[in-house]
Scaffold this motif. Structure first.
Motif, PDB file in Angstrom:
ATOM      1  N   LEU A  97       0.832  -1.207   0.000  1.00 39.06           N
ATOM      2  CA  LEU A  97       0.000   0.000   0.000  1.00 39.06           C
ATOM      3  C   LEU A  97       0.867   1.257   0.000  1.00 39.06           C
ATOM      4  O   LEU A  97       0.540   2.246  -0.685  1.00 39.06           O
ATOM      5  N   GLU A  98       1.949   1.227   0.744  1.00 37.02           N
ATOM      6  CA  GLU A  98       2.855   2.376   0.763  1.00 37.02           C
ATOM      7  C   GLU A  98       3.489   2.596  -0.610  1.00 37.02           C
ATOM      8  O   GLU A  98       3.591   3.730  -1.084  1.00 37.02           O
ATOM      9  N   GLU A  99       3.875   1.515  -1.265  1.00 37.46           N
ATOM     10  CA  GLU A  99       4.450   1.630  -2.609  1.00 37.46           C
ATOM     11  C   GLU A  99       3.434   2.180  -3.597  1.00 37.46           C
ATOM     12  O   GLU A  99       3.771   2.976  -4.470  1.00 37.46           O
ATOM     13  N   ARG A 100       2.195   1.775  -3.457  1.00 41.80           N
ATOM     14  CA  ARG A 100       1.155   2.203  -4.400  1.00 41.80           C
ATOM     15  C   ARG A 100       0.687   3.631  -4.145  1.00 41.80           C
ATOM     16  O   ARG A 100       0.473   4.392  -5.077  1.00 41.80           O
ATOM     17  N   PHE A 101       0.514   4.003  -2.860  1.00 42.73           N
ATOM     18  CA  PHE A 101      -0.102   5.296  -2.547  1.00 42.73           C
ATOM     19  C   PHE A 101       0.858   6.315  -1.937  1.00 42.73           C
ATOM     20  O   PHE A 101       0.458   7.449  -1.676  1.00 42.73           O
ATOM     21  N   GLY A 102       2.096   5.923  -1.656  1.00 46.03           N
ATOM     22  CA  GLY A 102       3.136   6.849  -1.216  1.00 46.03           C
ATOM     23  C   GLY A 102       2.799   7.658   0.018  1.00 46.03           C
ATOM     24  O   GLY A 102       2.411   7.114   1.052  1.00 46.03           O
ATOM     25  N   ASP A 103       2.949   8.982  -0.102  1.00 45.18           N
ATOM     26  CA  ASP A 103       2.727   9.878   1.033  1.00 45.18           C
ATOM     27  C   ASP A 103       1.299   9.803   1.568  1.00 45.18           C
ATOM     28  O   ASP A 103       1.085   9.945   2.771  1.00 45.18           O
ATOM     29  N   GLY A 104       0.341   9.589   0.679  1.00 42.94           N
ATOM     30  CA  GLY A 104      -1.050   9.468   1.134  1.00 42.94           C
ATOM     31  C   GLY A 104      -1.211   8.319   2.119  1.00 42.94           C
ATOM     32  O   GLY A 104      -1.867   8.469   3.154  1.00 42.94           O
ATOM     33  N   TRP A 105      -0.585   7.187   1.816  1.00 44.64           N
ATOM     34  CA  TRP A 105      -0.636   6.049   2.728  1.00 44.64           C
ATOM     35  C   TRP A 105       0.102   6.350   4.025  1.00 44.64           C
ATOM     36  O   TRP A 105      -0.383   6.053   5.110  1.00 44.64           O
ATOM     37  N   ARG A 106       1.290   6.927   3.915  1.00 43.15           N
ATOM     38  CA  ARG A 106       2.086   7.198   5.114  1.00 43.15           C
ATOM     39  C   ARG A 106       1.349   8.141   6.063  1.00 43.15           C
ATOM     40  O   ARG A 106       1.329   7.920   7.267  1.00 43.15           O
ATOM     41  N   GLU A 107       0.717   9.172   5.543  1.00 43.99           N
ATOM     42  CA  GLU A 107      -0.050  10.101   6.385  1.00 43.99           C
ATOM     43  C   GLU A 107      -1.248   9.398   7.017  1.00 43.99           C
ATOM     44  O   GLU A 107      -1.543   9.589   8.203  1.00 43.99           O
ATOM     45  N   TYR A 108      -1.935   8.597   6.231  1.00 44.28           N
ATOM     46  CA  TYR A 108      -3.082   7.840   6.730  1.00 44.28           C
ATOM     47  C   TYR A 108      -2.649   6.859   7.823  1.00 44.28           C
ATOM     48  O   TYR A 108      -3.276   6.774   8.885  1.00 44.28           O
ATOM     49  N   ALA A 109      -1.559   6.134   7.589  1.00 41.72           N
ATOM     50  CA  ALA A 109      -1.073   5.146   8.557  1.00 41.72           C
ATOM     51  C   ALA A 109      -0.621   5.816   9.848  1.00 41.72           C
ATOM     52  O   ALA A 109      -0.774   5.239  10.931  1.00 41.72           O
ATOM     53  N   GLU A 110      -0.107   7.003   9.747  1.00 43.65           N
ATOM     54  CA  GLU A 110       0.357   7.715  10.938  1.00 43.65           C
ATOM     55  C   GLU A 110      -0.800   8.124  11.846  1.00 43.65           C
ATOM     56  O   GLU A 110      -0.687   8.100  13.062  1.00 43.65           O
ATOM     57  N   ARG A 111      -1.932   8.482  11.263  1.00 41.97           N
ATOM     58  CA  ARG A 111      -3.052   8.990  12.068  1.00 41.97           C
ATOM     59  C   ARG A 111      -4.127   7.935  12.373  1.00 41.97           C
ATOM     60  O   ARG A 111      -5.013   8.170  13.189  1.00 41.97           O
ATOM     61  N   THR A 112      -4.017   6.762  11.728  1.00 44.61           N
ATOM     62  CA  THR A 112      -5.066   5.746  11.869  1.00 44.61           C
ATOM     63  C   THR A 112      -4.472   4.454  12.417  1.00 44.61           C
ATOM     64  O   THR A 112      -3.549   3.898  11.826  1.00 44.61           O
ATOM     65  N   PRO A 113      -5.002   3.955  13.537  1.00 43.11           N
ATOM     66  CA  PRO A 113      -4.474   2.696  14.096  1.00 43.11           C
ATOM     67  C   PRO A 113      -4.766   1.495  13.183  1.00 43.11           C
ATOM     68  O   PRO A 113      -5.690   1.537  12.371  1.00 43.11           O
ATOM     69  N   ARG A 114      -3.976   0.451  13.351  1.00 41.62           N
ATOM     70  CA  ARG A 114      -4.098  -0.732  12.489  1.00 41.62           C
ATOM     71  C   ARG A 114      -5.415  -1.474  12.656  1.00 41.62           C
ATOM     72  O   ARG A 114      -6.135  -1.701  11.690  1.00 41.62           O
ATOM     73  N   PHE A 115      -5.713  -1.924  13.877  1.00 40.26           N
ATOM     74  CA  PHE A 115      -6.831  -2.855  14.070  1.00 40.26           C
ATOM     75  C   PHE A 115      -7.903  -2.382  15.041  1.00 40.26           C
ATOM     76  O   PHE A 115      -9.049  -2.785  14.911  1.00 40.26           O
ATOM     77  N   LEU A 116      -7.551  -1.604  16.032  1.00 36.43           N
ATOM     78  CA  LEU A 116      -8.517  -1.171  17.046  1.00 36.43           C
ATOM     79  C   LEU A 116      -8.612   0.354  17.043  1.00 36.43           C
ATOM     80  O   LEU A 116      -7.578   1.031  17.106  1.00 36.43           O
ATOM     81  N   PRO A 117      -9.816   0.892  16.983  1.00 38.44           N
ATOM     82  CA  PRO A 117      -9.941   2.362  16.982  1.00 38.44           C
ATOM     83  C   PRO A 117      -9.527   2.968  18.312  1.00 38.44           C
ATOM     84  O   PRO A 117      -9.613   2.328  19.363  1.00 38.44           O
ATOM     85  N   ARG A 118      -9.038   4.180  18.239  1.00 39.16           N
ATOM     86  CA  ARG A 118      -8.735   4.907  19.463  1.00 39.16           C
ATOM     87  C   ARG A 118     -10.039   5.318  20.133  1.00 39.16           C
ATOM     88  O   ARG A 118     -11.024   5.610  19.480  1.00 39.16           O
ATOM     89  N   LEU A 119     -10.011   5.365  21.428  1.00 38.71           N
ATOM     90  CA  LEU A 119     -11.224   5.781  22.165  1.00 38.71           C
ATOM     91  C   LEU A 119     -11.305   7.264  22.301  1.00 38.71           C
ATOM     92  O   LEU A 119     -10.478   8.033  22.248  1.00 38.71           O
TER      93      LEU A 119
END
Length: 143
Positions: free
Chosen positions: A121-143
Motif C-alpha cells: 500500500l505504501e508503494e502504491r499510494f506513497g505519502d497518502g498512505w504514510r499520512e493515513y497510517a500515521e493517524r489511523t491505528p491498524r486494528f482497534l480504533p482509538r477511544l
C-alpha cells in the motif's frame, strides 16, 4: 498486491488448525465450552459489518483510490478486525472445544503478514498512505 491482500496467506495458515480442531473435537467427543448463542450474535453482527466494509473497499479498489473514509476512517484494516474479533470468535464459540484457539492462530497470522500488505500500500499510494497510517491505528480504533 491483489484485492484480497494477505487473506489467502492467513487462510492457508489458519485452515490446518481449524481442520485439526474439528478432528480433535470429533475424536475426543468434546461438547463442552460451547457458547452457540453468543457465537451466533457475533457472526451476524460481524457479517453485517464486513459487508459494509467490503462494499466500501471494493468501490475504492475499482477506482484505484486509497480509502480513508467510512469504516477505514477508524482503523486501517477493519475487515481483518471484524474477522478476528467477531466472525472467527463467533464461529469458534459456536463449535467450542479446540476451535476456541482459532482466533489466536488467525491473529498470529495477520500480525505476521500485515507488513507485506502495508508495504504494498505504501508503494502504491506513497505519502497518502504514510499520512493515513500515521493517524489511523491498524486494528482497534482509538477511544
Amino acid at each position: 498486491m491483489r484485492f484480497w491482500g494477505i487473506e489467502p496467506k492467513v487462510a492457508l495458515f489458519a485452515f490446518p488448525y481449524a481442520l485439526l480442531a474439528f478432528y480433535l473435537n470429533s475424536a475426543l467427543g468434546l461438547q463442552t465450552l460451547r457458547f452457540p448463542e453468543v457465537g451466533a450474535v457475533l457472526v451476524i453482527v460481524g457479517v453485517a459489518l464486513w459487508l459494509i466494509c467490503y462494499l466500501q473497499v471494493s468501490k475504492a479498489y475499482r477506482e484505484g483510490e486509497l480509502l480513508t473514509e467510512g469504516c477505514y476512517s477508524r482503523v486501517r484494516h477493519p475487515i481483518y478486525s471484524i474477522w478476528g474479533l467477531l466472525i472467527i470468535p463467533g464461529f469458534s464459540f459456536t463449535i467450542g472445544g479446540f476451535m476456541l484457539g482459532l482466533p489466536m492462530v488467525y491473529w498470529f497470522a495477520v500480525v505476521k503478514f500485515i507488513g507485506d500488505e502495508e508495504k504494498a500500500l505504501e508503494e502504491r499510494f506513497g505519502d497518502g498512505w504514510r499520512e493515513y497510517a500515521e493517524r489511523t491505528p491498524r486494528f482497534l480504533p482509538r477511544l
